[in-house]
Design an enzyme around this catalytic site. Structure first.
Site, PDB file in Angstrom:
ATOM      1  N   TYR A 141       0.818  -1.213   0.000  1.00 20.25           N
ATOM      2  CA  TYR A 141       0.000   0.000   0.000  1.00 20.25           C
ATOM      3  C   TYR A 141       0.853   1.265   0.000  1.00 20.25           C
ATOM      4  O   TYR A 141       0.429   2.308  -0.508  1.00 20.25           O
ATOM      5  CB  TYR A 141      -0.931   0.027   1.219  1.00 20.25           C
ATOM      6  CG  TYR A 141      -2.039  -1.000   1.180  1.00 20.25           C
ATOM      7  CD1 TYR A 141      -2.312  -1.738   0.043  1.00 20.25           C
ATOM      8  CD2 TYR A 141      -2.824  -1.237   2.295  1.00 20.25           C
ATOM      9  CE1 TYR A 141      -3.323  -2.679   0.008  1.00 20.25           C
ATOM     10  CE2 TYR A 141      -3.848  -2.175   2.287  1.00 20.25           C
ATOM     11  CZ  TYR A 141      -4.089  -2.891   1.127  1.00 20.25           C
ATOM     12  OH  TYR A 141      -5.092  -3.821   1.108  1.00 20.25           O
ATOM     13  N   LYS A 190       3.485 -15.280   3.645  1.00 21.33           N
ATOM     14  CA  LYS A 190       3.585 -16.126   2.454  1.00 21.33           C
ATOM     15  C   LYS A 190       5.063 -16.341   2.163  1.00 21.33           C
ATOM     16  O   LYS A 190       5.575 -16.069   1.078  1.00 21.33           O
ATOM     17  CB  LYS A 190       2.866 -15.454   1.275  1.00 21.33           C
ATOM     18  CG  LYS A 190       2.613 -16.371   0.081  1.00 21.33           C
ATOM     19  CD  LYS A 190       1.728 -17.549   0.383  1.00 21.33           C
ATOM     20  CE  LYS A 190       1.437 -18.333  -0.907  1.00 21.33           C
ATOM     21  NZ  LYS A 190       0.751 -19.616  -0.631  1.00 21.33           N
ATOM     22  N   ASP A 222      -2.922 -18.245   2.675  1.00 21.93           N
ATOM     23  CA  ASP A 222      -4.015 -18.983   2.053  1.00 21.93           C
ATOM     24  C   ASP A 222      -4.595 -20.025   3.007  1.00 21.93           C
ATOM     25  O   ASP A 222      -5.817 -20.193   3.102  1.00 21.93           O
ATOM     26  CB  ASP A 222      -3.570 -19.622   0.739  1.00 21.93           C
ATOM     27  CG  ASP A 222      -2.191 -20.252   0.800  1.00 21.93           C
ATOM     28  OD1 ASP A 222      -1.527 -20.145   1.841  1.00 21.93           O
ATOM     29  OD2 ASP A 222      -1.781 -20.847  -0.211  1.00 21.93           O
ATOM     30  N   ASP A 246      -5.563  -6.593   5.909  1.00 23.77           N
ATOM     31  CA  ASP A 246      -6.751  -5.944   5.365  1.00 23.77           C
ATOM     32  C   ASP A 246      -7.756  -6.999   4.910  1.00 23.77           C
ATOM     33  O   ASP A 246      -8.951  -6.941   5.243  1.00 23.77           O
ATOM     34  CB  ASP A 246      -6.337  -5.053   4.193  1.00 23.77           C
ATOM     35  CG  ASP A 246      -7.466  -4.176   3.676  1.00 23.77           C
ATOM     36  OD1 ASP A 246      -8.569  -4.202   4.258  1.00 23.77           O
ATOM     37  OD2 ASP A 246      -7.233  -3.456   2.685  1.00 23.77           O
ATOM     38  N   ASP A 250     -11.402  -8.488   7.154  1.00 21.35           N
ATOM     39  CA  ASP A 250     -12.731  -8.408   6.555  1.00 21.35           C
ATOM     40  C   ASP A 250     -13.378  -9.794   6.507  1.00 21.35           C
ATOM     41  O   ASP A 250     -14.576  -9.940   6.763  1.00 21.35           O
ATOM     42  CB  ASP A 250     -12.655  -7.816   5.150  1.00 21.35           C
ATOM     43  CG  ASP A 250     -12.520  -6.298   5.157  1.00 21.35           C
ATOM     44  OD1 ASP A 250     -12.376  -5.730   6.257  1.00 21.35           O
ATOM     45  OD2 ASP A 250     -12.550  -5.696   4.075  1.00 21.35           O
TER      46      ASP A 250
END
Length: 368
Positions: A141, A190, A222, A246, A250
């Site tokens: 970001y 990851k 994942d 993020d 959610d």
């Protein structure tokens, strides 16, 4: 206690849910004898319309001069066509950068009366109560973004970058949260394919040596996204980077039944105020219809009382009142069960405030 709170209502349903939280904070101040001064500033899309920028200088100055910040929500289709870096979201990234907000905390807790709206069966929900600590100032970001060419020749690059000190400072905060809870931390990355995740995992392992009483496990993002739905009770404190945090927070909000129920804290340097906001978006299609659930903003306010002001009794007083209202069957449409009754956002807020007035203040409140 005297505190100044910068209020950034923002866009869409932001002003509606923020109003609810402010009114409840006023009730809290009156009952417990505190003085909360609320100073409102334009931010996001509305600030673009009024001031020409999503983060006007006076808004930034007002935030810096406050003890805490309460944000509603920002963004909407009206501003999506603006050039990259000038949209409402740029104001949010700018505010995080200017105030040094590098930690985001999102508690995932289920309200007992709302377990029926969770997509998981009751046996899978048992023991589900965890926190997500998300790094907030680095990763993709805040990296370099480039778009070149056009049509079939177009290409784009987003740079994800982390340094060891950036990972270390958020990891130490997460370990401290774990020490105060069940002493278990799950670091999510990851590392099998990303260099930034390899650095992340190695740095977390170094910090873990300072906390021998905390058990640590690592999960690939994942797998973690699946485990959150399969066995959420395995988690106590989740630590992860900006992008993964993020997305996962959610997803985790679905466990509680609605993204509209989850609050968040963004904090950083001790000399700067922390910011509190519901994690839901501005939902422009719902704006002005008085249907938005205010609980994400209300719980953001109680998180503020606990984390910034040290007012745990006041926060619990509000949350207990919310639970009683929910137990009586009051709901906004997004959290209503099939066949249940639903109230408007303002009616729901009124019921909470009525419940607060009927409840005596808890003993033992103290502030700093």
């Amino acid at each position: 206690m005297r505190k100044t709170i910068a209020v950034l209502p923002g866009d869409g349903i932001g002003p509606e849910v923020t109003w609810a939280a402010v009114e409840i904070l006023k009730d809290c101040a009156g009952t417990f004898g505190h003085q909360f001064e609320f100073r409102e500033f334009p931010f996001g899309g509305i600030a673009i319309d009024r001031c020409g920028a999503p983060l006007p200088p006076e808004t930034l100055a007002g935030c810096r001069a406050s003890d805490a910040i309460l944000l509603g929500a920002i963004g909407g289709p009206k501003w999506e066509a603006l050039p990259f870096g000038t949209r409402p979201e740029a104001g949010l990234l700018g505010l995080r950068k200017e105030l040094g907000l590098y930690i985001n905390l999102r508690p995932i807790r289920l309200r007992p009366a709302l377990r029926g709206i969770s997509p998981l069966r009751p046996e899978r929900l048992a023991g589900c109560d965890f926190e997500i600590v998300r790094e907030l100032a680095g990763d993709i970001y805040f990296g370099e973004h480039r778009i070149s060419g056009s049509g079939k020749d177009a290409s784009a690059t987003d740079l994800a970058a982390y340094s060891a000190p950036e990972v270390e400072r958020v990891a130490r905060y997460a370990f401290e949260r774990a020490v105060a809870r069940k002493k278990h931390l799950t670091s999510i990355d990851k590392a099998n394919v990303l260099a930034t995740s390899t650095l992340w995992r190695d740095t977390v392992a170094v910090v873990a040596r300072e906390y021998p009483g905390v058990s640590v496990d690592n999960q690939y993002v994942d797998n973690a996204s699946m485990q959150i739905m399969l066995r959420p009770a395995q988690f106590d404190v989740i630590l992860t980077g900006n992008l993964f945090g993020d997305i996962l927070s959610d997803e985790a909000s679905a466990l509680a039944g609605s993204i509209g129920l989850i609050p968040s804290l963004s904090r950083g340097r001790v000399d700067q105020p922390a910011m509190y906001e519901p994690i839901h978006g501005s939902a422009p299609s719902l704006a002005g219809k008085d249907v938005a659930c205010p609980l994400g903003a209300v719980f953001s306010a109680t998180l503020m009382l606990r984390e910034s002001f040290g007012l745990a009794a006041e926060a619990q007083w509000i949350e207990d009142a919310v639970d009683r209202v929910l137990e009586k069957g009051f709901r906004t449409s997004d959290i209503a069960e099939p066949g249940g009754r639903s109230a408007s956002g303002s009616e729901f807020t009124k019921e909470i405030r009525n419940e607060l007035r009927a409840a005596p203040a808890r003993a033992g409140s103290r502030g700093a």
